[in-house]
Design a protein around this motif. Sequence first.
Motif, PDB file in Angstrom:
ATOM      1  N   PHE A  37      39.333  39.126  42.208  1.00  0.00           N
ATOM      2  CA  PHE A  37      38.108  39.717  41.661  1.00  0.00           C
ATOM      3  C   PHE A  37      38.295  41.201  41.342  1.00  0.00           C
ATOM      4  O   PHE A  37      38.090  41.646  40.207  1.00  0.00           O
ATOM      5  N   VAL A  38      38.712  41.975  42.334  1.00  0.00           N
ATOM      6  CA  VAL A  38      38.900  43.420  42.138  1.00  0.00           C
ATOM      7  C   VAL A  38      40.106  43.688  41.251  1.00  0.00           C
ATOM      8  O   VAL A  38      40.064  44.557  40.364  1.00  0.00           O
ATOM      9  N   ALA A  39      41.185  42.932  41.454  1.00  0.00           N
ATOM     10  CA  ALA A  39      42.413  43.172  40.686  1.00  0.00           C
ATOM     11  C   ALA A  39      42.200  42.936  39.193  1.00  0.00           C
ATOM     12  O   ALA A  39      42.763  43.657  38.358  1.00  0.00           O
ATOM     13  N   ILE A  40      41.393  41.943  38.839  1.00  0.00           N
ATOM     14  CA  ILE A  40      41.160  41.663  37.417  1.00  0.00           C
ATOM     15  C   ILE A  40      40.335  42.778  36.780  1.00  0.00           C
ATOM     16  O   ILE A  40      40.560  43.148  35.617  1.00  0.00           O
ATOM     17  N   ALA A  41      39.390  43.352  37.537  1.00  0.00           N
ATOM     18  CA  ALA A  41      38.648  44.506  37.022  1.00  0.00           C
ATOM     19  C   ALA A  41      39.603  45.671  36.768  1.00  0.00           C
ATOM     20  O   ALA A  41      39.533  46.345  35.724  1.00  0.00           O
ATOM     21  N   ALA A  42      40.519  45.919  37.710  1.00  0.00           N
ATOM     22  CA  ALA A  42      41.494  46.997  37.542  1.00  0.00           C
ATOM     23  C   ALA A  42      42.432  46.716  36.375  1.00  0.00           C
ATOM     24  O   ALA A  42      42.770  47.623  35.595  1.00  0.00           O
ATOM     25  N   LEU A  43      42.868  45.453  36.245  1.00  0.00           N
ATOM     26  CA  LEU A  43      43.752  45.086  35.136  1.00  0.00           C
ATOM     27  C   LEU A  43      43.078  45.319  33.792  1.00  0.00           C
ATOM     28  O   LEU A  43      43.678  45.894  32.869  1.00  0.00           O
ATOM     29  N   THR A  44      41.829  44.892  33.671  1.00  0.00           N
ATOM     30  CA  THR A  44      41.102  45.080  32.408  1.00  0.00           C
ATOM     31  C   THR A  44      40.961  46.552  32.079  1.00  0.00           C
ATOM     32  O   THR A  44      41.180  46.977  30.931  1.00  0.00           O
ATOM     33  N   GLY A  45      40.594  47.353  33.087  1.00  0.00           N
ATOM     34  CA  GLY A  45      40.474  48.795  32.858  1.00  0.00           C
ATOM     35  C   GLY A  45      41.799  49.420  32.462  1.00  0.00           C
ATOM     36  O   GLY A  45      41.852  50.285  31.568  1.00  0.00           O
ATOM     37  N   ALA A  46      42.899  48.980  33.103  1.00  0.00           N
ATOM     38  CA  ALA A  46      44.220  49.527  32.788  1.00  0.00           C
ATOM     39  C   ALA A  46      44.632  49.183  31.362  1.00  0.00           C
ATOM     40  O   ALA A  46      45.201  50.023  30.648  1.00  0.00           O
ATOM     41  N   VAL A  47      44.341  47.954  30.934  1.00  0.00           N
ATOM     42  CA  VAL A  47      44.679  47.550  29.564  1.00  0.00           C
ATOM     43  C   VAL A  47      43.906  48.396  28.567  1.00  0.00           C
ATOM     44  O   VAL A  47      44.467  48.891  27.575  1.00  0.00           O
ATOM     45  N   TRP A  48      42.607  48.596  28.832  1.00  0.00           N
ATOM     46  CA  TRP A  48      41.816  49.396  27.896  1.00  0.00           C
ATOM     47  C   TRP A  48      42.334  50.837  27.852  1.00  0.00           C
ATOM     48  O   TRP A  48      42.451  51.421  26.764  1.00  0.00           O
ATOM     49  N   ILE A  49      42.629  51.426  29.009  1.00  0.00           N
ATOM     50  CA  ILE A  49      43.120  52.803  29.040  1.00  0.00           C
ATOM     51  C   ILE A  49      44.430  52.928  28.270  1.00  0.00           C
ATOM     52  O   ILE A  49      44.627  53.882  27.501  1.00  0.00           O
TER      53      ILE A  49
END
Length: 276
Positions: free
Chosen positions: A171-183
Motif C-alpha cells: 500500500f505505502v510502497a505503491i504510493a511512493a513508487l507512483t510519486g517517484a515515477v512522476w518526479i
Amino acid sequence: MTTTNHLAVEAVGFGSFAFTGGGTFINLVAATTNALNGALLARRPDHYKNFTVVGILLMALLGGISRDIMVGRVPAALTNSSYVVLCLIAGYIGHRLAYSQGQLFREGLFQFVTSFALPWYAIVGAQTGADVGLPVLGSLVLAVVGPTAGRFLIDVSCGVPPKQFVRGEWFVAIAALTGAVWIALDQAGLPRAASAPLAFLVGFTVRLTALYRGWEEPLAAEPAGVYRHDDGRPLLGRKISGKSTRELQLLGLAVTPHEPEPTPGGPPRDDGRSQP
C-alpha cells in the motif's frame, strides 16, 4: 522566472466552485474517488461501528487536508466548494453501493476504487511538493502522506490497526513508487499532461497486479512462541475464489446474520465448529 507546468486545461467554474485549472481537475478526481473509498471502507463489516449516515459521509470527507497543512496551505477543500459537494455525493454513493444481495460486502469495488485513488493522490502530493520547492525526498513524503492519511484516520476511528503498519499489498510502497515515477518524469521535462497519466498507469497497474497475485510486504520477525492469527486483510481475485460464507465472515467481508437464541430444551444451534 519559474513557471508551474500544470495540466494544460482552461479554468472552468463558477462562484466558489472550480473544476479545472492549476491542477484542480486531477485534485478533484483524487478527492472524489478517495471519498467513495472512505465511505465503502466505513461500511466494511470489520470497520463498521454503528455509524450513522452522517458519520459515513464525514468519513468520506477525511483525507487530502494533511498534505496541504504540511506545506502551509489552506486546504483546497475549504477554498473550493467543488471538493465538499463532490465528496459528499461520492460518500452517499459509497454508502448505497457497499453491499449486494445477501449482505456480502462489495470487496471488488472497494479494492478497485482504492487502486484508482491511491496513485492519483500520490501524484497530487508529489506535484504539491514540487510546486512549493521541496527536495525530492520531501516530495516523496507528500506522495505517501496524501493518499494514506485518510485511511489512517478512518482506521483509527474504527478501532482497526492502520493499514500502513500491517501486512498488505504494498500500500505505502505503491504510493511512493507512483510519486517517484512522476518526479522522474517531471524532472526529465515531460509536460504534466503526460507525466500524470503515465505515473498513474504505473501505480494503478502495480496495485491491481499485487492484489490479484497476492504480492505482500514481508512480515517482521516475530518473538518466539507467538501465534500468528488471521489478520482479516482484504482479499481480491483468486484469493477469495471458492471461499464459503463462513470463511468470508471470518475475513470480515460478510455480515454474520443475527440468529435467535435456542429455546431451553431445544436442539443445539449449529455454529459451524467441530464437536469434540
